[in-house]
Design an enzyme around this catalytic site. Structure first.
Site, PDB file in Angstrom:
ATOM      1  N   HIS A   1       0.779  -1.069   0.061  1.00  0.00           N
ATOM      2  CA  HIS A   1      -0.200  -0.019   0.207  1.00  0.00           C
ATOM      3  C   HIS A   1       0.882   1.263   0.059  1.00  0.00           C
ATOM      4  CE1 HIS A   1      -3.531   2.427   0.442  1.00  0.00           C
ATOM      5  NE2 HIS A   1      -3.051   3.007   1.352  1.00  0.00           N
ATOM      6  N   CYS A   2       2.086   0.994   0.369  1.00  0.00           N
ATOM      7  CA  CYS A   2       3.098   2.469   0.457  1.00  0.00           C
ATOM      8  C   CYS A   2       3.840   2.759  -0.774  1.00  0.00           C
ATOM      9  CB  CYS A   2       3.866   2.284   1.602  1.00  0.00           C
ATOM     10  SG  CYS A   2       2.944   2.214   3.202  1.00  0.00           S
ATOM     11  N   ILE A   3       4.843   1.793  -1.351  1.00  0.00           N
ATOM     12  CA  ILE A   3       5.834   2.239  -1.959  1.00  0.00           C
ATOM     13  C   ILE A   3       5.299   2.402  -3.624  1.00  0.00           C
ATOM     14  CG2 ILE A   3       8.092   1.582  -2.983  1.00  0.00           C
ATOM     15  CD1 ILE A   3       8.083   1.827   0.195  1.00  0.00           C
TER      16      ILE A   3
ATOM     17  N   ILE B   1       2.474   3.666  -4.362  1.00  0.00           N
ATOM     18  CA  ILE B   1       1.506   4.785  -4.323  1.00  0.00           C
ATOM     19  C   ILE B   1       1.743   6.273  -3.490  1.00  0.00           C
ATOM     20  CG2 ILE B   1      -0.789   5.479  -3.109  1.00  0.00           C
ATOM     21  CD1 ILE B   1      -1.324   2.538  -3.512  1.00  0.00           C
ATOM     22  N   ASP B   2       2.649   6.183  -2.593  1.00  0.00           N
ATOM     23  CA  ASP B   2       3.004   7.434  -1.745  1.00  0.00           C
ATOM     24  C   ASP B   2       3.567   8.426  -2.430  1.00  0.00           C
ATOM     25  OD1 ASP B   2       1.759   5.871   0.156  1.00  0.00           O
ATOM     26  OD2 ASP B   2       3.364   5.564   1.625  1.00  0.00           O
TER      27      ASP B   2
END
Length: 436
Positions: free
Chosen positions: A272-274, A276-277
Site C-alpha cells: 500500500h505504500c511504495i 502509491i505514496d
C-alpha cells in the site's frame, strides 16, 4: 485542571479509552498493543464482516493469530461499526486507506469520509491522530477545518496530530512497540498530547515541528525506497542485456562497508505504500509549480516491470518453440512481498492480468493466499495449486514472482520445464532457468 492536563492524567493512569478507526494491517496491531498495556480499546470499521470476526475472536490477517484477538476481547476490546461510540473515546487514531484514483492522483475519500463520520461525536478533551500516509498539508487542510466547525479551538479544546504508520508485515525483527514513532502536532499542546499517548506504547518517540513535517517524513521514507528500487530495476535491464547477473553484482557491492545500501529488483512494486505514496508528493508539488521528475521517472520504471517480465516469459517460451497463447503458466507467489498474505498492489497480479490478455492459462501457488481474494481491480476465480512433481511438470512455465520461504525451490528447479526467476532465487546458471 486544564484540558491538556486532564487528558494526560487519563492517559497516564490508563483510564483513557482509545478508539482506532480502520482495523487493517496498521490499526489491528496498534489495537493489540494498547489493549496489551491496559487501555480500553474500541475498534471501528465500516466492514461488518471484520467487526463480526473480531468480536468472535477471529483474525483475518495471517501474521496476527486468532489467539491474540481472543485475548484482546477477554481484556475488553470490542469492534463496532457504530460511530456514535466515538463520543466515549478520549483518543481517536485514524488508520484508513489512502489509495490513488484511476488518474494516479491522491484519493482522500477514506480520510475525509471518516473525519465526517466521527465529526458529529467529537467532544472537548479528545486527541485525534491521523496515521494514513498522505501529502504534506492534509491534516491542516482536511481534518482541521472539519474539527473547527464544531466550535472547538484546536490545541486548547481538542488536540490534533499526524503520526505516520510504520508497520512492516512479515518482518520478524520489528513490531509496533520497537519501531520509532514520528509525531507532528498542530500546536505544542497537540504535540504534547500525541507524545503522551504514543510514548505509552512505543519505545522511542520522534517529535517534529509540525504535522506537515511529519507527513513529509513518511513520504521521504517511501520515496527513498521507491527511487532506489527503480534504479536497481533499471540496472537489472542493463545488466541482462550485457549478460551480467544483477544479483551477483548487488551482493558484491553490498560488501562495501560504507556508502552503499543493497536494494533488490523484482517484477514490480507492491504494497500500500511504495507504489502509491510518491505520487502524493508529486501531485502536491505541482501546486507549488514543481515537477518532481526524479520521483516520477522511478515510478515509470517500476510500473513497467510486469511488462518486462511478460516479455521475458514470451521470449523464453519462443525459445522452446511455444506460443504464449494457451500456454499453462504457474505463478509462484501472488502476495506483494515474501512471507505475508498482503495482496495490495501486488505486481504478481498485474503480471497475471497481462498473461491472461495474451491468452495464457494462469494458475498460482501461494501458501499464504489459499484462495484468490476479492480485489477492487482484479478478478480471478482460482485457488492455490499444490507444489508436487507431477503438478509442476504439467505447466509450460513456472514464474517465481514472490519468493516465499515456504516454497521448496529444489523441487521446483528439478521438476519444471521452464522457470522465469524474477527474484534471484537461483544464483547458478541452469538450462531451464531464465533470469527476469
Amino acid at each position: 485542571m486544564s484540558t491538556i492536563e486532564n487528558l494526560e492524567k487519563k492517559i497516564n493512569d490508563t483510564s483513557a479509552t482509545i478508539g482506532i478507526v480502520g482495523l487493517g494491517y496498521v490499526g489491528l496491531p496498534l489495537m493489540l498493543r494498547y489493549n496489551e498495556i491496559g487501555y480500553n480499546v474500541i475498534g471501528f470499521d465500516i466492514d461488518e464482516n471484520k467487526v463480526n470476526l473480531l468480536n468472535d475472536g477471529k483474525s483475518y490477517i495471517e501474521h496476527i493469530s486468532s489467539t491474540k484477538i481472543t485475548t484482546a476481547t477477554k481484556r475488553g476490546f470490542k469492534a463496532t461499526s457504530d460511530f456514535s461510540n466515538i463520543s466515549g473515546c478520549d483518543v481517536i487514531i485514524l488508520c484508513v486507506p489512502t489509495p490513488l484514483n484511476k488518474y494516479r492522483e491522491p484519493d482522500l475519500s477514506f480520510v475525509i469520509n471518516t473525519t465526517e463520520m466521527i465529526q458529529p461525536y467529537l467532544r472537548k478533551g479528545q486527541l485525534i491522530s491521523l496515521e494514513s500516509t498522505t501529502y504534506p498539508g492534509t491534516t491542516e487542510e482536511e481534518l482541521l477545518p472539519r474539527i473547527e466547525t464544531k466550535g472547538f479551538t484546536v490545541g486548547q479544546d481538542i488536540f490534533l496530530v499526524y503520526s505516520p504508520e510504520r508497520e512492516d508485515p512479515g518482518n520478524p525483527n520489528f513490531e509496533t512497540r520497537t519501531i520509532p514513532k514520528v509525531i507532528g502536532g498542530h500546536t505544542q499542546f497537540c504535540l504534547r498530547a500525541g507524545e503522551a499517548i504514543y510514548s505509552k506504547a512505543i519505545d522511542k518517540i520522534v517529535p517534529v515541528s509540525s504535522t506537515k513535517a511529519a507527513e513529509m517524513t513518511k513520504l521521504l521514507e517511501n520515496i527513498h525506497r521507491a527511487v532506489n528500487i527503480g534504479l536497481v530495476n533499471e540496472m537489472k535491464i542493463v545488466a541482462d542485456k550485457m549478460d551480467i547477473d544483477i544479483f551477483e553484482v548487488i551482493d558484491a557491492a553490498a560488501t562495501k562497508p560504507f556508502g552503499f545500501t543493497p536494494y533488490y529488483p523484482g517484477p514490480g512494486l507492491g504494497g500500500h505504500c511504495i507504489p502509491i505514496d510518491p505520487f502524493y508528493l508529486t501531485w502536491k508539488a505541482r501546486e507549488y509549480g514543481i515537477n518532481t521528475r526524479f520521483i516520477e521517472l522511478s515510478g515509470e520504471i517500476n510500473r513497467a516491470m510486469p511488462e518486462y517480465v511478460l516479455n521475458k516469459i514470451i521470449d523464453a517460451l519462443n525459445s522452446q518453440k511455444k506460443s504464449i497463447l494457451e500456454s499453462k503458466i504457474l505463478i509462484l507467489g501472488i502476495a506483494y512481498k515474501k512471507n505475508v498474505d498482503d495482496m495490495r498492489e501486488s505486481p504478481s497480479v498485474e503480471l497475471m492480468e497481462l498473461l491472461k490478455q495474451k491468452g495464457a492459462v494462469i494458475s498460482y501457488s501461494d501458501p499464504h493466499v489459499p484462495t484468490f481474494p476479492k480485489m477492487r481491480k482484479h478478478h480471478f476465480t482460482l485457488t492455490s495449486e499444490k507444489i508436487t512433481k507431477e503438478n509442476l511438470l504439467s505447466f509450460d512455465a513456472v514464474v517465481i514472482a514472490t519468493n516465499h520461504d515456504g516454497f521448496d525451490y529444489d523441487l521446483v528447479k528439478n521438476n519444471s520445464r521452464l522457470i522465469i526467476d524474477t527474484r534471484g532465487v537461483y544464483r547458478t546458471s541452469e538450462p531451464n532457468i531464465i533470469k527476469a
